[in-house]
Design a protein around this motif. Structure first.
Motif, PDB file in Angstrom:
ATOM      1  N   GLN A  80       8.141   6.999  84.873  1.00  0.00           N
ATOM      2  CA  GLN A  80       7.302   8.203  84.833  1.00  0.00           C
ATOM      3  C   GLN A  80       5.897   7.928  85.348  1.00  0.00           C
ATOM      4  O   GLN A  80       5.294   8.773  86.023  1.00  0.00           O
ATOM      5  CB  GLN A  80       7.287   8.755  83.411  1.00  0.00           C
ATOM      6  N   LEU A  81       5.380   6.726  85.082  1.00  0.00           N
ATOM      7  CA  LEU A  81       4.081   6.346  85.637  1.00  0.00           C
ATOM      8  C   LEU A  81       4.130   6.290  87.158  1.00  0.00           C
ATOM      9  O   LEU A  81       3.201   6.747  87.838  1.00  0.00           O
ATOM     10  CB  LEU A  81       3.663   4.980  85.087  1.00  0.00           C
ATOM     11  N   LEU A  82       5.211   5.732  87.696  1.00  0.00           N
ATOM     12  CA  LEU A  82       5.335   5.637  89.150  1.00  0.00           C
ATOM     13  C   LEU A  82       5.484   7.014  89.789  1.00  0.00           C
ATOM     14  O   LEU A  82       4.936   7.267  90.865  1.00  0.00           O
ATOM     15  CB  LEU A  82       6.532   4.750  89.516  1.00  0.00           C
ATOM     16  N   ARG A  83       6.216   7.890  89.150  1.00  0.00           N
ATOM     17  CA  ARG A  83       6.351   9.255  89.676  1.00  0.00           C
ATOM     18  C   ARG A  83       4.986   9.934  89.775  1.00  0.00           C
ATOM     19  O   ARG A  83       4.700  10.651  90.747  1.00  0.00           O
ATOM     20  CB  ARG A  83       7.252  10.084  88.766  1.00  0.00           C
TER      21      ARG A  83
ATOM     22  N   ALA B  91       2.767   7.586  92.445  1.00  0.00           N
ATOM     23  CA  ALA B  91       3.298   7.575  93.811  1.00  0.00           C
ATOM     24  C   ALA B  91       4.399   8.632  93.916  1.00  0.00           C
ATOM     25  O   ALA B  91       5.592   8.313  93.862  1.00  0.00           O
ATOM     26  CB  ALA B  91       3.842   6.191  94.159  1.00  0.00           C
ATOM     27  N   PRO B  92       4.009   9.913  94.044  1.00  0.00           N
ATOM     28  CA  PRO B  92       5.018  10.991  94.125  1.00  0.00           C
ATOM     29  C   PRO B  92       6.015  10.724  95.242  1.00  0.00           C
ATOM     30  O   PRO B  92       5.656  10.239  96.319  1.00  0.00           O
ATOM     31  CB  PRO B  92       4.166  12.227  94.432  1.00  0.00           C
ATOM     32  N   GLY B  93       7.276  11.021  94.969  1.00  0.00           N
ATOM     33  CA  GLY B  93       8.340  10.732  95.918  1.00  0.00           C
ATOM     34  C   GLY B  93       9.140   9.508  95.545  1.00  0.00           C
ATOM     35  O   GLY B  93      10.178   9.220  96.153  1.00  0.00           O
ATOM     36  N   THR B  94       8.672   8.748  94.527  1.00  0.00           N
ATOM     37  CA  THR B  94       9.391   7.563  94.067  1.00  0.00           C
ATOM     38  C   THR B  94      10.724   7.964  93.437  1.00  0.00           C
ATOM     39  O   THR B  94      10.792   8.904  92.642  1.00  0.00           O
ATOM     40  CB  THR B  94       8.559   6.791  93.022  1.00  0.00           C
TER      41      THR B  94
ATOM     42  N   LEU C 207       3.554  -1.962  96.190  1.00  0.00           N
ATOM     43  CA  LEU C 207       3.500  -3.000  95.163  1.00  0.00           C
ATOM     44  C   LEU C 207       2.135  -3.006  94.478  1.00  0.00           C
ATOM     45  O   LEU C 207       2.053  -3.073  93.241  1.00  0.00           O
ATOM     46  CB  LEU C 207       3.780  -4.366  95.796  1.00  0.00           C
ATOM     47  N   THR C 208       1.072  -2.907  95.253  1.00  0.00           N
ATOM     48  CA  THR C 208      -0.277  -2.905  94.682  1.00  0.00           C
ATOM     49  C   THR C 208      -0.494  -1.694  93.787  1.00  0.00           C
ATOM     50  O   THR C 208      -1.026  -1.813  92.670  1.00  0.00           O
ATOM     51  CB  THR C 208      -1.329  -2.927  95.804  1.00  0.00           C
ATOM     52  N   VAL C 209      -0.096  -0.532  94.268  1.00  0.00           N
ATOM     53  CA  VAL C 209      -0.245   0.702  93.481  1.00  0.00           C
ATOM     54  C   VAL C 209       0.538   0.611  92.179  1.00  0.00           C
ATOM     55  O   VAL C 209       0.043   0.969  91.102  1.00  0.00           O
ATOM     56  CB  VAL C 209       0.223   1.918  94.319  1.00  0.00           C
ATOM     57  N   ALA C 210       1.763   0.118  92.269  1.00  0.00           N
ATOM     58  CA  ALA C 210       2.604   0.030  91.080  1.00  0.00           C
ATOM     59  C   ALA C 210       2.041  -0.955  90.063  1.00  0.00           C
ATOM     60  O   ALA C 210       2.033  -0.686  88.850  1.00  0.00           O
ATOM     61  CB  ALA C 210       4.022  -0.367  91.476  1.00  0.00           C
TER      62      ALA C 210
ATOM     63  N   ILE D 126       1.115   0.171  86.299  1.00  0.00           N
ATOM     64  CA  ILE D 126       1.974  -0.330  85.215  1.00  0.00           C
ATOM     65  C   ILE D 126       1.269  -1.367  84.360  1.00  0.00           C
ATOM     66  O   ILE D 126       1.518  -1.466  83.151  1.00  0.00           O
ATOM     67  CB  ILE D 126       3.282  -0.887  85.808  1.00  0.00           C
ATOM     68  N   GLY D 127       0.379  -2.143  84.937  1.00  0.00           N
ATOM     69  CA  GLY D 127      -0.354  -3.143  84.183  1.00  0.00           C
ATOM     70  C   GLY D 127       0.574  -4.158  83.552  1.00  0.00           C
ATOM     71  O   GLY D 127       1.466  -4.696  84.209  1.00  0.00           O
TER      72      GLY D 127
END
Length: 289
Positions: free
Chosen positions: A113-116, A119-122, A183-186, A190-191
């Motif tokens: 849910q954090l990735l969605r 980074a929309p479209g994940t 990868l950097t954004v995630a 997510i930490g």
């Protein structure tokens, strides 16, 4: 131990190698996913000399048939980027899980849910011990058809099919982002909730439990055997190998390696298609004479 800071290398002549840890895709295997005759001979010679060989890969256990015929001695492999230790003896369909370091389903869903949101479209897939389950829209890029196609909320529900199987990792794909940018954004989003890495040339991330990596599971296996980091030689080519290349006393990035792997390793060898792993194993064995 997952630090990306290299420890000073101990001279090889003073600390004999007791264990070889090698990635598979892009490292031990040629691009056509075969193991060369030279590499087969080198692996066998290492085992005969008393050096244990661990295959350490992002692959799930059921994709290990490519090397099952080449295990010797203990026959163990670290799969799923450290999420499982598997006994490969017995061949296809008979692999036995020795150790599982699962990703809790609630954390897996939180990460998705954090990735969605970030980074929309994940779109994501859930890797359990015995099967791969996909969200709608996730590309069919893997070696097998999915067992279930459903939103992550259903894939990770308490009453989901196969809910009794541990989650080994989440795969997250983005159709447009640059792989390293994704990868950097995630990792930022997510930490410390989970460990995020990648091994694919596409924008495909691999997400494991917090602190779970090739390096941390290899460290556990070595501790059980009384093997120190200085007695390990490791090989890899992608960001998911960085922690392992950093941890091992001797480590080699392949000639085809990602810059992050090159920076983490203490040495360099030839590309995978030129048997770079075998070249170094032969040299290690020659040092013992």
């Amino acid at each position: 131990m997952t630090s990306a800071t290299r420890r000073p290398e101990t001279p090889a002549s003073t600390v004999p190698t007791r264990l070889i840890a090698t990635d598979l895709d892009g490292t031990l295997l040629h691009d056509d996913k075969t193991v060369s005759a030279r590499t087969i001979a080198a692996l066998a010679a290492a085992e005969q000399a008393g050096i244990e060989v661990f295959f350490v890969t992002g692959r799930p256990a059921r994709w290990m048939d490519v090397v099952s015929d080449h295990v010797h001695g203990h026959g163990l492999a670290i799969c799923g980027n450290g999420a499982a230790v598997v006994d490969l003896h017995g061949g296809p369909g008979a692999h036995r899980f020795v150790k599982v370091r699962e990703l809790a389903p609630d954390i897996a869903l939180d990460v998705i849910q954090l990735l969605r949101a970030t980074a929309p479209g994940t779109v994501c897939a859930v890797e359990r011990t015995f099967g791969l389950h996909l969200e709608p829209g996730y590309p069919l890029m893997h070696m097998e058809p999915p067992e279930i196609v459903s939103p992550a909320e259903k894939l990770l529900a308490k009453d989901a099919l196969d809910a009794d199987q541990p989650v080994l990792k989440v795969l997250a794909f983005h159709p447009e982002m640059d792989p390293d940018d994704f990868l950097t954004v995630a990792r930022t989003a997510i930490g410390t909730r989970a460990n995020v890495t990648r091994s694919s040339p596409s924008a495909l991330l691999e997400i494991s439990g917090p602190g779970v990596s090739k390096a941390s599971t290899l460290e556990l296996c070595c501790a059980e055997r009384g093997i120190a980091p200085e007695e390990v030689a490791a090989f890899g080519d992608m960001p998911n190998d960085v922690e392992m290349l950093t941890w091992a006393g001797r480590s080699y990035a392949m000639g085809n390696a990602h810059p992050a792997a090159v920076a983490a390793a203490s040495g360099r060898t030839a590309p995978n298609n030129e048997d770079g792993v075998a070249i170094v194993i032969e040299r290690i064995l020659a040092e013992r004479l």
